[in-house]
Structures are given as C-alpha cells and as structure tokens.
Design a protein around this motif. Structure first.
Motif, PDB file in Angstrom:
ATOM      1  N   CYS A 135      18.639  -3.060 -46.197  1.00 55.42           N
ATOM      2  CA  CYS A 135      19.972  -3.598 -45.845  1.00 55.42           C
ATOM      3  C   CYS A 135      20.380  -4.690 -46.828  1.00 55.42           C
ATOM      4  O   CYS A 135      21.544  -4.751 -47.250  1.00 55.42           O
ATOM      5  CB  CYS A 135      19.960  -4.173 -44.434  1.00 55.42           C
ATOM      6  N   GLN A 136      19.441  -5.535 -47.176  1.00 56.35           N
ATOM      7  CA  GLN A 136      19.730  -6.622 -48.118  1.00 56.35           C
ATOM      8  C   GLN A 136      20.136  -6.088 -49.482  1.00 56.35           C
ATOM      9  O   GLN A 136      20.807  -6.767 -50.244  1.00 56.35           O
ATOM     10  CB  GLN A 136      18.512  -7.557 -48.227  1.00 56.35           C
ATOM     11  N   GLN A 137      19.739  -4.854 -49.778  1.00 55.99           N
ATOM     12  CA  GLN A 137      20.114  -4.226 -51.043  1.00 55.99           C
ATOM     13  C   GLN A 137      21.390  -3.391 -50.904  1.00 55.99           C
ATOM     14  O   GLN A 137      21.790  -2.705 -51.841  1.00 55.99           O
ATOM     15  CB  GLN A 137      18.961  -3.357 -51.550  1.00 55.99           C
ATOM     16  N   GLY A 138      22.011  -3.440 -49.701  1.00 59.22           N
ATOM     17  CA  GLY A 138      23.281  -2.753 -49.499  1.00 59.22           C
ATOM     18  C   GLY A 138      23.188  -1.352 -48.931  1.00 59.22           C
ATOM     19  O   GLY A 138      24.182  -0.617 -48.926  1.00 59.22           O
ATOM     20  N   ASP A 139      22.026  -0.951 -48.414  1.00 55.18           N
ATOM     21  CA  ASP A 139      21.829   0.388 -47.871  1.00 55.18           C
ATOM     22  C   ASP A 139      22.508   0.493 -46.503  1.00 55.18           C
ATOM     23  O   ASP A 139      22.037  -0.067 -45.511  1.00 55.18           O
ATOM     24  CB  ASP A 139      20.330   0.680 -47.757  1.00 55.18           C
ATOM     25  N   LYS A 140      23.606   1.238 -46.428  1.00 47.12           N
ATOM     26  CA  LYS A 140      24.367   1.358 -45.186  1.00 47.12           C
ATOM     27  C   LYS A 140      23.657   2.222 -44.146  1.00 47.12           C
ATOM     28  O   LYS A 140      23.824   2.017 -42.943  1.00 47.12           O
ATOM     29  CB  LYS A 140      25.767   1.882 -45.474  1.00 47.12           C
ATOM     30  N   ASP A 141      22.864   3.184 -44.591  1.00 42.37           N
ATOM     31  CA  ASP A 141      22.097   3.995 -43.638  1.00 42.37           C
ATOM     32  C   ASP A 141      21.057   3.136 -42.921  1.00 42.37           C
ATOM     33  O   ASP A 141      20.846   3.289 -41.717  1.00 42.37           O
ATOM     34  CB  ASP A 141      21.403   5.160 -44.345  1.00 42.37           C
ATOM     35  N   ALA A 142      20.429   2.252 -43.641  1.00 38.95           N
ATOM     36  CA  ALA A 142      19.465   1.339 -43.023  1.00 38.95           C
ATOM     37  C   ALA A 142      20.182   0.425 -42.033  1.00 38.95           C
ATOM     38  O   ALA A 142      19.659   0.129 -40.956  1.00 38.95           O
ATOM     39  CB  ALA A 142      18.752   0.507 -44.087  1.00 38.95           C
ATOM     40  N   PHE A 143      21.384   0.013 -42.392  1.00 39.17           N
ATOM     41  CA  PHE A 143      22.136  -0.858 -41.492  1.00 39.17           C
ATOM     42  C   PHE A 143      22.543  -0.120 -40.216  1.00 39.17           C
ATOM     43  O   PHE A 143      22.568  -0.708 -39.138  1.00 39.17           O
ATOM     44  CB  PHE A 143      23.364  -1.460 -42.183  1.00 39.17           C
ATOM     45  N   ARG A 144      22.824   1.165 -40.315  1.00 38.61           N
ATOM     46  CA  ARG A 144      23.119   1.961 -39.114  1.00 38.61           C
ATOM     47  C   ARG A 144      21.937   1.903 -38.148  1.00 38.61           C
ATOM     48  O   ARG A 144      22.112   1.808 -36.933  1.00 38.61           O
ATOM     49  CB  ARG A 144      23.428   3.413 -39.479  1.00 38.61           C
ATOM     50  N   TRP A 145      20.725   1.963 -38.692  1.00 33.06           N
ATOM     51  CA  TRP A 145      19.519   1.863 -37.870  1.00 33.06           C
ATOM     52  C   TRP A 145      19.484   0.504 -37.170  1.00 33.06           C
ATOM     53  O   TRP A 145      19.173   0.424 -35.982  1.00 33.06           O
ATOM     54  CB  TRP A 145      18.264   2.059 -38.732  1.00 33.06           C
ATOM     55  N   VAL A 146      19.821  -0.558 -37.890  1.00 27.67           N
ATOM     56  CA  VAL A 146      19.840  -1.902 -37.307  1.00 27.67           C
ATOM     57  C   VAL A 146      20.840  -1.949 -36.156  1.00 27.67           C
ATOM     58  O   VAL A 146      20.533  -2.448 -35.072  1.00 27.67           O
ATOM     59  CB  VAL A 146      20.179  -2.977 -38.378  1.00 27.67           C
ATOM     60  N   VAL A 147      22.028  -1.425 -36.380  1.00 27.45           N
ATOM     61  CA  VAL A 147      23.064  -1.442 -35.340  1.00 27.45           C
ATOM     62  C   VAL A 147      22.593  -0.653 -34.119  1.00 27.45           C
ATOM     63  O   VAL A 147      22.676  -1.138 -32.986  1.00 27.45           O
ATOM     64  CB  VAL A 147      24.404  -0.897 -35.879  1.00 27.45           C
ATOM     65  N   LYS A 148      22.072   0.554 -34.334  1.00 25.89           N
ATOM     66  CA  LYS A 148      21.608   1.379 -33.208  1.00 25.89           C
ATOM     67  C   LYS A 148      20.484   0.686 -32.446  1.00 25.89           C
ATOM     68  O   LYS A 148      20.405   0.780 -31.227  1.00 25.89           O
ATOM     69  CB  LYS A 148      21.127   2.745 -33.706  1.00 25.89           C
ATOM     70  N   THR A 149      19.617  -0.004 -33.164  1.00 22.93           N
ATOM     71  CA  THR A 149      18.474  -0.653 -32.540  1.00 22.93           C
ATOM     72  C   THR A 149      18.871  -1.882 -31.736  1.00 22.93           C
ATOM     73  O   THR A 149      18.324  -2.124 -30.662  1.00 22.93           O
ATOM     74  CB  THR A 149      17.437  -1.041 -33.621  1.00 22.93           C
ATOM     75  N   TYR A 150      19.828  -2.646 -32.228  1.00 22.31           N
ATOM     76  CA  TYR A 150      20.137  -3.944 -31.618  1.00 22.31           C
ATOM     77  C   TYR A 150      21.463  -3.999 -30.864  1.00 22.31           C
ATOM     78  O   TYR A 150      21.739  -4.999 -30.205  1.00 22.31           O
ATOM     79  CB  TYR A 150      20.116  -5.034 -32.694  1.00 22.31           C
ATOM     80  N   GLN A 151      22.269  -2.950 -30.905  1.00 23.57           N
ATOM     81  CA  GLN A 151      23.588  -3.061 -30.280  1.00 23.57           C
ATOM     82  C   GLN A 151      23.518  -3.240 -28.765  1.00 23.57           C
ATOM     83  O   GLN A 151      24.316  -3.979 -28.190  1.00 23.57           O
ATOM     84  CB  GLN A 151      24.493  -1.897 -30.655  1.00 23.57           C
ATOM     85  N   GLN A 152      22.588  -2.598 -28.082  1.00 22.56           N
ATOM     86  CA  GLN A 152      22.489  -2.755 -26.631  1.00 22.56           C
ATOM     87  C   GLN A 152      22.083  -4.177 -26.267  1.00 22.56           C
ATOM     88  O   GLN A 152      22.601  -4.755 -25.315  1.00 22.56           O
ATOM     89  CB  GLN A 152      21.506  -1.742 -26.045  1.00 22.56           C
ATOM     90  N   MET A 153      21.174  -4.754 -27.021  1.00 26.79           N
ATOM     91  CA  MET A 153      20.746  -6.132 -26.797  1.00 26.79           C
ATOM     92  C   MET A 153      21.929  -7.090 -26.959  1.00 26.79           C
ATOM     93  O   MET A 153      22.165  -7.967 -26.130  1.00 26.79           O
ATOM     94  CB  MET A 153      19.636  -6.492 -27.790  1.00 26.79           C
TER      95      MET A 153
END
Length: 183
Positions: free
Chosen positions: A12-30
């Motif tokens: 994500c820090q390198q700009g990978d949007k697919d990795a960021f999608r994983w972050v959103v899916k993982t943490y959005q409910q929290m």
C-alpha cells in the motif's frame, strides 16, 4: 497473518491499490462499528468510514510499523468522528429510541439481534448527556472491548483521563437508565 499484513501495508505504501482493497475489506466492519456508535446515524457513519479510508490511503506512507495497524486506523476514525461531532449539535434521544432500548432490555433470552438502526437508538439513548470524549472512551472500552492501553493510544489521553472519562460516562449512563426506569 502479521507477516502478510506487513507485506500488504508495504505494498500500500508503494501505491498498490489491490493491496489497499484488502485493507478496506479487512478493516471496514471495525471502522463502521465504531463510527456508527459514535455518530448515532447510519449515513453519517458510512460517510465517516469513507473519509477514514481516504485518510488511511493518503497517510499510509507515514504509518509507523511499530504501532498496531488497527490502532492507527481506529485513531483516524475516532478523530474524524470527534471533529464531525463538534460541528454537529448534541445528539438527543428520540421517543422511539427509548422504546427500542426497552424492547432490548426486556429480551430475557438475549436472542434479539440488533440491526444498525437499533444500535443507533440504544447508543443515542444512553449517550445523551455525555461529552464527545466520554462517548468515545465509553464506545472504545465498553462497546468495542478495547484494552485501556489501546484506548490511550487512540484518543491521546493518558490512563488517568481514560479512567476518569469512562467513570463519568458509566455514572451518566447508570443515571440515565435509572431515569428510564431500569434498576
């Protein structure tokens, strides 16, 4: 999982949007759980979730890997909620909110599954009269179940301030419940 998470964050820090999608899916409910309880409005909570992840994306290069990622995300979400709450007027319980609380409290079997709007009603009823800091500390400690040291990191309050805000929030909620006829 920790190594995968560090890898994902690095991507994500390198700009990978697919990795960021994983972050959103993982943490959005929290994040949604916290923002719903803080804002007492489902649409406002959804806006706060979006704003949180925009800020996470914009700031992820500054994320310190020594800090727990979920704590960092909670910090962003809680600060956004506090700022929004300062701009909005105080939240007050509606007559229907009290009926929802009564229905929930009288469900002896505990089988009542709460939907978002019911959570909002209960929190709005109980949080009436709390300051934004008291509501945040109560939400993080009691409703989200976070340990005190993590609440301190998220809120920027020291241990004494967390305990003090939590104590006042509990006392206010107890009084509120007593006023509503609950012992």
């Amino acid at each position: 999982m920790i190594h995968i998470e560090h890898d994902i964050i690095s991507r994500c820090q390198q700009g990978d949007k697919d990795a960021f999608r994983w972050v959103v899916k993982t943490y959005q409910q929290m994040v949604f759980s916290l923002t719903l309880k803080m804002m007492c409005d489902e649409e406002e909570a959804k806006d706060m979730v979006q704003e949180t992840f925009i800020r996470v994306w914009q700031s992820i290069r500054n994320y310190d890997v020594q800090q727990t990622f979920s704590t960092w995300v909670y910090t962003i979400a809680s600060r956004l909620c506090l700022n929004r709450l300062k701009r909005l007027r105080r939240i007050t319980a509606l007559p229907d909110d009290k009926q929802v609380l009564h229905r929930f409290a009288s469900d002896g079997d505990g089988l009542l599954a709460l939907e978002n709007k019911e959570w909002v009603s209960i929190v709005r009823t109980l949080a009436e009269g709390l300051s934004t800091k008291q509501r945040l500390v109560f939400t993080l400690c009691q409703l989200e179940g976070l340990p005190s040291n993590e609440v301190e990191q998220i809120t920027g309050l020291d241990a004494k301030q967390v305990k003090s805000n939590l104590y006042v929030a509990r006392q206010t909620i107890r009084k509120r419940l007593t006023d509503l006829g609950y012992e």
